[in-house]
Design an enzyme around this catalytic site. Structure first.
Site, PDB file in Angstrom:
ATOM      1  N   ASN A  12      -4.680  -8.843   5.838  1.00  0.00           N
ATOM      2  CA  ASN A  12      -4.756  -7.388   5.930  1.00  0.00           C
ATOM      3  C   ASN A  12      -5.668  -6.873   4.802  1.00  0.00           C
ATOM      4  O   ASN A  12      -5.405  -7.117   3.622  1.00  0.00           O
ATOM      5  CB  ASN A  12      -3.332  -6.820   5.797  1.00  0.00           C
ATOM      6  CG  ASN A  12      -3.289  -5.320   5.881  1.00  0.00           C
ATOM      7  OD1 ASN A  12      -4.125  -4.653   5.296  1.00  0.00           O
ATOM      8  ND2 ASN A  12      -2.313  -4.787   6.595  1.00  0.00           N
ATOM      9  N   HIS A  15      -6.059  -2.757   1.513  1.00  0.00           N
ATOM     10  CA  HIS A  15      -6.096  -2.355   0.112  1.00  0.00           C
ATOM     11  C   HIS A  15      -7.437  -2.615  -0.565  1.00  0.00           C
ATOM     12  O   HIS A  15      -7.666  -2.144  -1.688  1.00  0.00           O
ATOM     13  CB  HIS A  15      -4.902  -2.944  -0.638  1.00  0.00           C
ATOM     14  CG  HIS A  15      -3.638  -2.348  -0.079  1.00  0.00           C
ATOM     15  ND1 HIS A  15      -3.386  -0.990  -0.137  1.00  0.00           N
ATOM     16  CD2 HIS A  15      -2.620  -2.882   0.638  1.00  0.00           C
ATOM     17  CE1 HIS A  15      -2.254  -0.728   0.493  1.00  0.00           C
ATOM     18  NE2 HIS A  15      -1.776  -1.866   0.972  1.00  0.00           N
ATOM     19  N   ARG A  23     -12.994   5.763  -5.459  1.00  0.00           N
ATOM     20  CA  ARG A  23     -14.219   6.380  -5.969  1.00  0.00           C
ATOM     21  C   ARG A  23     -15.063   7.045  -4.875  1.00  0.00           C
ATOM     22  O   ARG A  23     -16.129   7.568  -5.162  1.00  0.00           O
ATOM     23  CB  ARG A  23     -15.074   5.316  -6.687  1.00  0.00           C
ATOM     24  CG  ARG A  23     -14.552   4.926  -8.050  1.00  0.00           C
ATOM     25  CD  ARG A  23     -14.907   6.015  -9.065  1.00  0.00           C
ATOM     26  NE  ARG A  23     -14.263   5.785 -10.328  1.00  0.00           N
ATOM     27  CZ  ARG A  23     -14.876   5.254 -11.395  1.00  0.00           C
ATOM     28  NH1 ARG A  23     -16.120   4.864 -11.323  1.00  0.00           N
ATOM     29  NH2 ARG A  23     -14.208   5.104 -12.514  1.00  0.00           N
ATOM     30  N   HIS A  48      -4.977  -1.343   9.180  1.00  0.00           N
ATOM     31  CA  HIS A  48      -4.093  -0.255   9.630  1.00  0.00           C
ATOM     32  C   HIS A  48      -4.843   1.065   9.514  1.00  0.00           C
ATOM     33  O   HIS A  48      -5.152   1.516   8.407  1.00  0.00           O
ATOM     34  CB  HIS A  48      -2.849  -0.259   8.726  1.00  0.00           C
ATOM     35  CG  HIS A  48      -1.809   0.745   9.099  1.00  0.00           C
ATOM     36  ND1 HIS A  48      -0.596   0.820   8.444  1.00  0.00           N
ATOM     37  CD2 HIS A  48      -1.772   1.711  10.032  1.00  0.00           C
ATOM     38  CE1 HIS A  48       0.137   1.794   8.985  1.00  0.00           C
ATOM     39  NE2 HIS A  48      -0.559   2.353   9.940  1.00  0.00           N
ATOM     40  N   ARG A  50      -4.370   4.497   9.437  1.00  0.00           N
ATOM     41  CA  ARG A  50      -3.269   5.460   9.307  1.00  0.00           C
ATOM     42  C   ARG A  50      -3.722   6.839   9.758  1.00  0.00           C
ATOM     43  O   ARG A  50      -4.908   7.166   9.683  1.00  0.00           O
ATOM     44  CB  ARG A  50      -2.787   5.522   7.850  1.00  0.00           C
ATOM     45  CG  ARG A  50      -2.116   4.239   7.385  1.00  0.00           C
ATOM     46  CD  ARG A  50      -1.534   4.416   5.997  1.00  0.00           C
ATOM     47  NE  ARG A  50      -0.364   5.254   6.032  1.00  0.00           N
ATOM     48  CZ  ARG A  50       0.906   4.804   5.950  1.00  0.00           C
ATOM     49  NH1 ARG A  50       1.147   3.528   5.788  1.00  0.00           N
ATOM     50  NH2 ARG A  50       1.913   5.635   6.009  1.00  0.00           N
ATOM     51  N   ARG A  54      -5.797   7.086   4.780  1.00  0.00           N
ATOM     52  CA  ARG A  54      -5.779   6.922   3.319  1.00  0.00           C
ATOM     53  C   ARG A  54      -6.505   5.654   2.860  1.00  0.00           C
ATOM     54  O   ARG A  54      -6.939   5.571   1.729  1.00  0.00           O
ATOM     55  CB  ARG A  54      -4.347   6.931   2.785  1.00  0.00           C
ATOM     56  CG  ARG A  54      -3.562   5.687   3.076  1.00  0.00           C
ATOM     57  CD  ARG A  54      -2.242   5.691   2.337  1.00  0.00           C
ATOM     58  NE  ARG A  54      -1.358   6.733   2.803  1.00  0.00           N
ATOM     59  CZ  ARG A  54      -0.019   6.641   2.752  1.00  0.00           C
ATOM     60  NH1 ARG A  54       0.551   5.569   2.241  1.00  0.00           N
ATOM     61  NH2 ARG A  54       0.744   7.602   3.188  1.00  0.00           N
ATOM     62  N   GLU A  75      -3.521  -2.257  13.426  1.00  0.00           N
ATOM     63  CA  GLU A  75      -2.194  -1.655  13.201  1.00  0.00           C
ATOM     64  C   GLU A  75      -2.304  -0.154  13.326  1.00  0.00           C
ATOM     65  O   GLU A  75      -3.232   0.446  12.756  1.00  0.00           O
ATOM     66  CB  GLU A  75      -1.754  -1.929  11.766  1.00  0.00           C
ATOM     67  CG  GLU A  75      -0.941  -3.154  11.589  1.00  0.00           C
ATOM     68  CD  GLU A  75      -0.472  -3.216  10.150  1.00  0.00           C
ATOM     69  OE1 GLU A  75      -0.078  -2.184   9.576  1.00  0.00           O
ATOM     70  OE2 GLU A  75      -0.533  -4.311   9.595  1.00  0.00           O
ATOM     71  N   THR A 106       4.346   0.858   4.931  1.00  0.00           N
ATOM     72  CA  THR A 106       5.197   0.911   6.112  1.00  0.00           C
ATOM     73  C   THR A 106       6.592   0.433   5.727  1.00  0.00           C
ATOM     74  O   THR A 106       6.821  -0.738   5.496  1.00  0.00           O
ATOM     75  CB  THR A 106       4.607   0.013   7.221  1.00  0.00           C
ATOM     76  OG1 THR A 106       3.219   0.284   7.336  1.00  0.00           O
ATOM     77  CG2 THR A 106       5.284   0.266   8.543  1.00  0.00           C
ATOM     78  N   GLU A 156       6.414  -8.419  15.590  1.00  0.00           N
ATOM     79  CA  GLU A 156       6.215  -8.858  14.210  1.00  0.00           C
ATOM     80  C   GLU A 156       7.481  -8.466  13.464  1.00  0.00           C
ATOM     81  O   GLU A 156       7.844  -7.281  13.409  1.00  0.00           O
ATOM     82  CB  GLU A 156       4.984  -8.187  13.595  1.00  0.00           C
ATOM     83  CG  GLU A 156       4.751  -8.662  12.161  1.00  0.00           C
ATOM     84  CD  GLU A 156       3.392  -8.262  11.605  1.00  0.00           C
ATOM     85  OE1 GLU A 156       2.390  -8.316  12.352  1.00  0.00           O
ATOM     86  OE2 GLU A 156       3.348  -7.898  10.422  1.00  0.00           O
ATOM     87  N   HIS A 199       4.883  -8.340   5.861  1.00  0.00           N
ATOM     88  CA  HIS A 199       5.192  -7.296   4.883  1.00  0.00           C
ATOM     89  C   HIS A 199       5.830  -7.882   3.633  1.00  0.00           C
ATOM     90  O   HIS A 199       6.904  -8.467   3.691  1.00  0.00           O
ATOM     91  CB  HIS A 199       6.087  -6.178   5.427  1.00  0.00           C
ATOM     92  CG  HIS A 199       5.801  -4.875   4.734  1.00  0.00           C
ATOM     93  ND1 HIS A 199       6.284  -4.585   3.489  1.00  0.00           N
ATOM     94  CD2 HIS A 199       5.037  -3.827   5.092  1.00  0.00           C
ATOM     95  CE1 HIS A 199       5.835  -3.409   3.121  1.00  0.00           C
ATOM     96  NE2 HIS A 199       5.074  -2.924   4.067  1.00  0.00           N
ATOM     97  N   TYR A 222      -1.178  -7.015   0.722  1.00  0.00           N
ATOM     98  CA  TYR A 222      -1.106  -6.481  -0.639  1.00  0.00           C
ATOM     99  C   TYR A 222      -1.108  -7.569  -1.717  1.00  0.00           C
ATOM    100  O   TYR A 222      -1.878  -7.507  -2.679  1.00  0.00           O
ATOM    101  CB  TYR A 222       0.149  -5.603  -0.759  1.00  0.00           C
ATOM    102  CG  TYR A 222       0.236  -4.858  -2.052  1.00  0.00           C
ATOM    103  CD1 TYR A 222      -0.540  -3.726  -2.263  1.00  0.00           C
ATOM    104  CD2 TYR A 222       1.075  -5.284  -3.066  1.00  0.00           C
ATOM    105  CE1 TYR A 222      -0.479  -3.034  -3.461  1.00  0.00           C
ATOM    106  CE2 TYR A 222       1.140  -4.600  -4.267  1.00  0.00           C
ATOM    107  CZ  TYR A 222       0.366  -3.479  -4.456  1.00  0.00           C
ATOM    108  OH  TYR A 222       0.434  -2.816  -5.643  1.00  0.00           O
TER     109      TYR A 222
HETATM  110  N1  PXP Z   1       2.272  -6.303   8.899  1.00  0.00           N
HETATM  111  C1  PXP Z   1       2.441  -4.981   9.110  1.00  0.00           C
HETATM  112  C2  PXP Z   1       2.843  -4.537  10.467  1.00  0.00           C
HETATM  113  C3  PXP Z   1       2.207  -4.036   8.079  1.00  0.00           C
HETATM  114  O1  PXP Z   1       2.387  -2.719   8.306  1.00  0.00           O
HETATM  115  C4  PXP Z   1       1.754  -4.503   6.827  1.00  0.00           C
HETATM  116  C5  PXP Z   1       1.440  -3.514   5.747  1.00  0.00           C
HETATM  117  O2  PXP Z   1       0.347  -2.749   6.131  1.00  0.00           O
HETATM  118  C6  PXP Z   1       1.578  -5.877   6.666  1.00  0.00           C
HETATM  119  C7  PXP Z   1       1.867  -6.762   7.695  1.00  0.00           C
HETATM  120  C8  PXP Z   1       1.088  -6.452   5.380  1.00  0.00           C
HETATM  121  O3  PXP Z   1       2.015  -6.178   4.396  1.00  0.00           O
HETATM  122  P1  PXP Z   1       1.653  -6.481   2.864  1.00  0.00           P
HETATM  123  O4  PXP Z   1       0.435  -5.666   2.567  1.00  0.00           O
HETATM  124  O5  PXP Z   1       2.862  -6.069   2.126  1.00  0.00           O
HETATM  125  O6  PXP Z   1       1.362  -7.961   2.786  1.00  0.00           O
END
Ligand code: PXP
Length: 255
Positions: A12, A15, A23, A48, A50, A54, A75, A106, A156, A199, A222
């Site tokens: 993912n 971030h 910036r 994702h 959103r 963001r 996502e 989330t 998931e 997650h 993350y």
């Molecule tokens: N899976 C889903 C459905 C999520 O919403 C997220 C967070 O955006 C992740 C996986 C990844 O989670 P993390 O960033 O905590 O690894």
């Protein structure tokens, strides 16, 4: 004994976009991160979009779809707007997640039991377009059974509560959450669902959850983006892959 399925790693890149947006420019580019992690062995990219944009923006999603060689997992919240964008983007998969504007990430699973009527047409429209629909839910039997009833091909499992308990060193809560995931993964597979997890995962929790044969994909963001600050993204992917392989290898003895 059935053959153990490989475990895919979806990275993912949200971030990377969070950092870029701090910036307001173009650096660091989530697209470059996606290409780097694929080169290092990731099996897919998750992003994702959103409602408040963001981190990932509409043009990021379009570029990811156009330029990456691995599946894109889009996502999104279950809204008219997002379904319209997904149908125009045509990603490999859509993962429907709950979204509240004030949450940091989330926080809980999608309430597919409470929202079954609203979700059904979206799942149908996305599925008819050839997009694999995944529902991000807690490992709760009622939610899992409803996901199967709604004919989503994939769930998931939200691993956040378990990962939080592990990180906090709360052994008893961690064990309770872990049992929920183990039982949920079994139930989901027996209901014909493909099972993913995600997650809050890090090397330790990814290794452990890789030992569940029902789970065939992990989506992780993350921790990996944070870890990449110290060792680089490619090395983080390789280390995550090794952790997952170690977890999966424990199944060989059991097969
Ligand atoms: N899976 C889903 C459905 C999520 O919403 C997220 C967070 O955006 C992740 C996986 C990844 O989670 P993390 O960033 O905590 O690894």
């Amino acid at each position: 004994m059935p053959k153990v399925q490989p475990l895919r790693l979806g990275v993912n890149v949200d971030h990377v976009a969070t950092l870029r947006n701090a910036r307001g420019g173009h650096h660091p580019d989530p697209m470059r991160a996606a290409l780097t992690v694929i080169e290092a062995g990731a099996d897919g990219i998750t992003a994702h979009l959103r409602e408040d944009r963001r981190h990932i923006r509409d043009d990021d999603m379009a570029r990811l779809k156009a330029e990456i060689s691995k599946p894109l997992n889009f996502e999104m919240a279950a809204t008219e707007e997002m379904v319209r964008i997904a149908l125009a983007t045509r990603p490999h998969a859509v993962c429907l997640v709950p979204e509240r504007r004030l949450e940091v990430t989330t926080e809980g699973g999608l309430d597919v039991v409470g929202q079954s009527k609203a979700l059904e047409p979206y799942i149908g429209a996305l599925g008819d377009a050839g997009i694999r629909v995944s529902l991000f839910i807690a490992a709760d039997p009622a939610q899992i059974e409803m996901a199967a009833k709604l004919r989503a091909p994939v769930i998931e499992i939200h691993t956040g509560a378990w990962c939080d308990a592990v990180t906090a060193g709360e052994a008893s809560r961690a064990e309770t959450e872990w049992r929920r995931i183990v039982d949920g993964a079994k139930l989901a597979q027996s209901a014909g669902l493909e099972v993913h997890g995600g997650h809050g995962l890090d090397y330790e929790t990814a290794e452990k959850i890789a030992s569940l044969p029902q789970i065939v994909e992990l989506n992780i963001g993350y921790f990996m983006v944070g870890e990449a600050l110290f060792v680089g993204l490619a090395e983080t992917v390789r280390a995550m892959r090794s952790a997952m392989d170690r977890g999966r290898a424990t199944l060989a003895g059991r097969a």
